[in-house]
Design a protein around this motif. Structure first.
Motif, PDB file in Angstrom:
ATOM      1  N   PHE A 139      -1.809  36.374  -4.943  1.00 12.70           N
ATOM      2  CA  PHE A 139      -3.109  36.592  -5.565  1.00 12.70           C
ATOM      3  C   PHE A 139      -2.968  37.699  -6.605  1.00 12.70           C
ATOM      4  O   PHE A 139      -2.457  38.775  -6.289  1.00 12.70           O
ATOM      5  CB  PHE A 139      -4.169  36.958  -4.515  1.00 12.70           C
ATOM      6  CG  PHE A 139      -4.473  35.820  -3.595  1.00 12.70           C
ATOM      7  CD1 PHE A 139      -5.320  34.804  -3.993  1.00 12.70           C
ATOM      8  CD2 PHE A 139      -3.883  35.750  -2.350  1.00 12.70           C
ATOM      9  CE1 PHE A 139      -5.580  33.733  -3.153  1.00 12.70           C
ATOM     10  CE2 PHE A 139      -4.141  34.691  -1.499  1.00 12.70           C
ATOM     11  CZ  PHE A 139      -4.992  33.679  -1.902  1.00 12.70           C
ATOM     12  N   PRO A 140      -3.404  37.457  -7.825  1.00 12.30           N
ATOM     13  CA  PRO A 140      -3.282  38.480  -8.867  1.00 12.30           C
ATOM     14  C   PRO A 140      -4.113  39.722  -8.530  1.00 12.30           C
ATOM     15  O   PRO A 140      -5.191  39.608  -7.946  1.00 12.30           O
ATOM     16  CB  PRO A 140      -3.834  37.799 -10.112  1.00 12.30           C
ATOM     17  CG  PRO A 140      -3.912  36.360  -9.805  1.00 12.30           C
ATOM     18  CD  PRO A 140      -4.013  36.238  -8.323  1.00 12.30           C
ATOM     19  N   PRO A 141      -3.604  40.891  -8.893  1.00 15.93           N
ATOM     20  CA  PRO A 141      -4.372  42.122  -8.677  1.00 15.93           C
ATOM     21  C   PRO A 141      -5.661  42.105  -9.500  1.00 15.93           C
ATOM     22  O   PRO A 141      -5.711  41.538 -10.591  1.00 15.93           O
ATOM     23  CB  PRO A 141      -3.438  43.225  -9.167  1.00 15.93           C
ATOM     24  CG  PRO A 141      -2.082  42.605  -9.193  1.00 15.93           C
ATOM     25  CD  PRO A 141      -2.296  41.149  -9.452  1.00 15.93           C
ATOM     26  N   CYS A 142      -6.702  42.751  -8.975  1.00 17.96           N
ATOM     27  CA  CYS A 142      -7.965  42.831  -9.702  1.00 17.96           C
ATOM     28  C   CYS A 142      -8.536  44.238  -9.609  1.00 17.96           C
ATOM     29  O   CYS A 142      -8.192  45.021  -8.714  1.00 17.96           O
ATOM     30  CB  CYS A 142      -8.972  41.820  -9.174  1.00 17.96           C
ATOM     31  SG  CYS A 142      -9.434  42.032  -7.450  1.00 17.96           S
ATOM     32  N   VAL A 143      -9.413  44.548 -10.543  1.00 21.47           N
ATOM     33  CA  VAL A 143     -10.116  45.833 -10.586  1.00 21.47           C
ATOM     34  C   VAL A 143     -11.549  45.539 -10.998  1.00 21.47           C
ATOM     35  O   VAL A 143     -11.802  44.705 -11.867  1.00 21.47           O
ATOM     36  CB  VAL A 143      -9.471  46.805 -11.603  1.00 21.47           C
ATOM     37  CG1 VAL A 143     -10.296  48.073 -11.741  1.00 21.47           C
ATOM     38  CG2 VAL A 143      -8.049  47.134 -11.208  1.00 21.47           C
ATOM     39  N   LEU A 144     -12.489  46.257 -10.386  1.00 18.63           N
ATOM     40  CA  LEU A 144     -13.903  46.150 -10.725  1.00 18.63           C
ATOM     41  C   LEU A 144     -14.387  47.561 -11.044  1.00 18.63           C
ATOM     42  O   LEU A 144     -14.203  48.477 -10.240  1.00 18.63           O
ATOM     43  CB  LEU A 144     -14.669  45.568  -9.541  1.00 18.63           C
ATOM     44  CG  LEU A 144     -16.002  44.920  -9.849  1.00 18.63           C
ATOM     45  CD1 LEU A 144     -16.272  43.829  -8.837  1.00 18.63           C
ATOM     46  CD2 LEU A 144     -17.102  45.913  -9.852  1.00 18.63           C
ATOM     47  N   LYS A 145     -14.981  47.743 -12.225  1.00 16.19           N
ATOM     48  CA  LYS A 145     -15.478  49.061 -12.650  1.00 16.19           C
ATOM     49  C   LYS A 145     -16.960  48.970 -12.988  1.00 16.19           C
ATOM     50  O   LYS A 145     -17.431  47.957 -13.525  1.00 16.19           O
ATOM     51  CB  LYS A 145     -14.728  49.553 -13.887  1.00 16.19           C
ATOM     52  CG  LYS A 145     -13.257  49.798 -13.666  1.00 16.19           C
ATOM     53  CD  LYS A 145     -12.604  50.259 -14.959  1.00 16.19           C
ATOM     54  CE  LYS A 145     -11.108  50.441 -14.790  1.00 16.19           C
ATOM     55  NZ  LYS A 145     -10.490  50.835 -16.072  1.00 16.19           N
ATOM     56  N   VAL A 146     -17.676  50.055 -12.692  1.00 23.01           N
ATOM     57  CA  VAL A 146     -19.080  50.185 -13.082  1.00 23.01           C
ATOM     58  C   VAL A 146     -19.200  51.484 -13.871  1.00 23.01           C
ATOM     59  O   VAL A 146     -18.833  52.557 -13.358  1.00 23.01           O
ATOM     60  CB  VAL A 146     -20.027  50.204 -11.864  1.00 23.01           C
ATOM     61  CG1 VAL A 146     -21.462  50.488 -12.294  1.00 23.01           C
ATOM     62  CG2 VAL A 146     -19.941  48.887 -11.110  1.00 23.01           C
ATOM     63  N   ASP A 147     -19.674  51.381 -15.101  1.00 24.01           N
ATOM     64  CA  ASP A 147     -19.805  52.527 -15.994  1.00 24.01           C
ATOM     65  C   ASP A 147     -18.491  53.303 -16.106  1.00 24.01           C
ATOM     66  O   ASP A 147     -18.463  54.534 -16.108  1.00 24.01           O
ATOM     67  CB  ASP A 147     -20.950  53.443 -15.540  1.00 24.01           C
ATOM     68  CG  ASP A 147     -22.298  52.740 -15.558  1.00 24.01           C
ATOM     69  OD1 ASP A 147     -22.499  51.873 -16.432  1.00 24.01           O
ATOM     70  OD2 ASP A 147     -23.147  53.050 -14.702  1.00 24.01           O
ATOM     71  N   GLY A 148     -17.378  52.581 -16.164  1.00 23.55           N
ATOM     72  CA  GLY A 148     -16.065  53.177 -16.332  1.00 23.55           C
ATOM     73  C   GLY A 148     -15.417  53.700 -15.064  1.00 23.55           C
ATOM     74  O   GLY A 148     -14.258  54.077 -15.060  1.00 23.55           O
ATOM     75  N   LYS A 149     -16.152  53.704 -13.955  1.00 26.17           N
ATOM     76  CA  LYS A 149     -15.627  54.208 -12.682  1.00 26.17           C
ATOM     77  C   LYS A 149     -15.157  53.036 -11.817  1.00 26.17           C
ATOM     78  O   LYS A 149     -15.901  52.083 -11.589  1.00 26.17           O
ATOM     79  CB  LYS A 149     -16.723  54.986 -11.951  1.00 26.17           C
ATOM     80  CG  LYS A 149     -16.290  55.534 -10.608  1.00 26.17           C
ATOM     81  CD  LYS A 149     -17.449  56.216  -9.892  1.00 26.17           C
ATOM     82  CE  LYS A 149     -17.049  56.582  -8.485  1.00 26.17           C
ATOM     83  NZ  LYS A 149     -18.189  56.956  -7.678  1.00 26.17           N
ATOM     84  N   LYS A 150     -13.945  53.119 -11.298  1.00 25.35           N
ATOM     85  CA  LYS A 150     -13.393  52.068 -10.443  1.00 25.35           C
ATOM     86  C   LYS A 150     -14.150  52.063  -9.115  1.00 25.35           C
ATOM     87  O   LYS A 150     -14.215  53.064  -8.419  1.00 25.35           O
ATOM     88  CB  LYS A 150     -11.911  52.326 -10.180  1.00 25.35           C
ATOM     89  CG  LYS A 150     -11.200  51.182  -9.513  1.00 25.35           C
ATOM     90  CD  LYS A 150      -9.748  51.513  -9.200  1.00 25.35           C
ATOM     91  CE  LYS A 150      -8.969  51.926 -10.411  1.00 25.35           C
ATOM     92  NZ  LYS A 150      -7.547  52.203 -10.123  1.00 25.35           N
ATOM     93  N   VAL A 151     -14.738  50.904  -8.762  1.00 24.24           N
ATOM     94  CA  VAL A 151     -15.501  50.795  -7.514  1.00 24.24           C
ATOM     95  C   VAL A 151     -14.811  49.902  -6.489  1.00 24.24           C
ATOM     96  O   VAL A 151     -15.131  49.950  -5.313  1.00 24.24           O
ATOM     97  CB  VAL A 151     -16.953  50.311  -7.766  1.00 24.24           C
ATOM     98  CG1 VAL A 151     -17.742  51.358  -8.549  1.00 24.24           C
ATOM     99  CG2 VAL A 151     -16.981  48.972  -8.476  1.00 24.24           C
ATOM    100  N   ASP A 152     -13.851  49.068  -6.939  1.00 21.80           N
ATOM    101  CA  ASP A 152     -13.045  48.277  -6.002  1.00 21.80           C
ATOM    102  C   ASP A 152     -11.774  47.847  -6.709  1.00 21.80           C
ATOM    103  O   ASP A 152     -11.738  47.678  -7.928  1.00 21.80           O
ATOM    104  CB  ASP A 152     -13.800  47.051  -5.495  1.00 21.80           C
ATOM    105  CG  ASP A 152     -13.138  46.436  -4.258  1.00 21.80           C
ATOM    106  OD1 ASP A 152     -12.340  47.128  -3.577  1.00 21.80           O
ATOM    107  OD2 ASP A 152     -13.402  45.259  -3.977  1.00 21.80           O
ATOM    108  N   GLU A 153     -10.717  47.674  -5.892  1.00 21.52           N
ATOM    109  CA  GLU A 153      -9.424  47.294  -6.418  1.00 21.52           C
ATOM    110  C   GLU A 153      -8.653  46.545  -5.348  1.00 21.52           C
ATOM    111  O   GLU A 153      -8.718  46.872  -4.177  1.00 21.52           O
ATOM    112  CB  GLU A 153      -8.658  48.563  -6.824  1.00 21.52           C
ATOM    113  CG  GLU A 153      -7.263  48.335  -7.286  1.00 21.52           C
ATOM    114  CD  GLU A 153      -6.566  49.634  -7.673  1.00 21.52           C
ATOM    115  OE1 GLU A 153      -5.697  49.568  -8.545  1.00 21.52           O
ATOM    116  OE2 GLU A 153      -6.892  50.697  -7.107  1.00 21.52           O
TER     117      GLU A 153
END
Length: 146
Positions: free
Chosen positions: A115-129
């Motif tokens: 599974f490819p790595p993923c990142v989720l950001k809100v307003d530039g702040k990483k909230v999940d990875e």
């Protein structure tokens, strides 16, 4: 004939009863002005807009399910990135809006599917990875108002 007279009498009673007490002596507020009432959205506070960034790294092609307030599905070439403005209003400020990115597995360098790595950001702040890409869950977060 009696039924007609009795029916008319009841109609007149209804008109008289509903018509009584409708006058104003000047001390009451006028009924023709709308009351200033808060709309349901107002009780939660003003709307908030946030920048949401969804990223999937890696190489190759993957089918990606993602949501930024509404759900989407597409086939994309990796690396992949989406940025959107998400506005929270009304109950969304308290209950939140679901954000996620879920890539399907791709063939790794060793020939195994990962599974490819993923990142989720809100307003530039990483909230999940999901840095290792080991989970099929991808990245997810519930965005709520501040």
């Amino acid at each position: 004939m009696r039924r007609t007279v009795a029916g008319a009498a009841w109609v007149m009673v209804g008109v008289l009863v509903t018509g009584c007490g409708g006058g104003s002596d000047g001390n009451e507020e006028s009924d023709d002005k709308p009351a200033a009432a808060a709309t349901p959205k107002d009780k939660w506070g003003p709307p908030e807009t946030h920048e949401v960034t969804l990223q999937v790294s890696g190489t190759g092609s993957s089918q990606i399910g993602w949501a930024d307030g509404t759900s989407h599905f597409e086939t994309a070439t990796l690396p992949w990135k989406k940025t959107a403005q998400v506005t929270l209003e009304g109950a969304q400020l308290k209950e939140g809006v679901q954000l996620y990115v879920t890539p399907q597995a791709v063939k790794g360098a060793d020939g195994k599917f990962v599974f490819p790595p993923c990142v989720l950001k809100v307003d530039g702040k990483k909230v999940d990875e999901n840095a290792g890409g080991q989970s099929s869950q991808g990245c997810k977060y519930t965005l709520k108002g501040s």
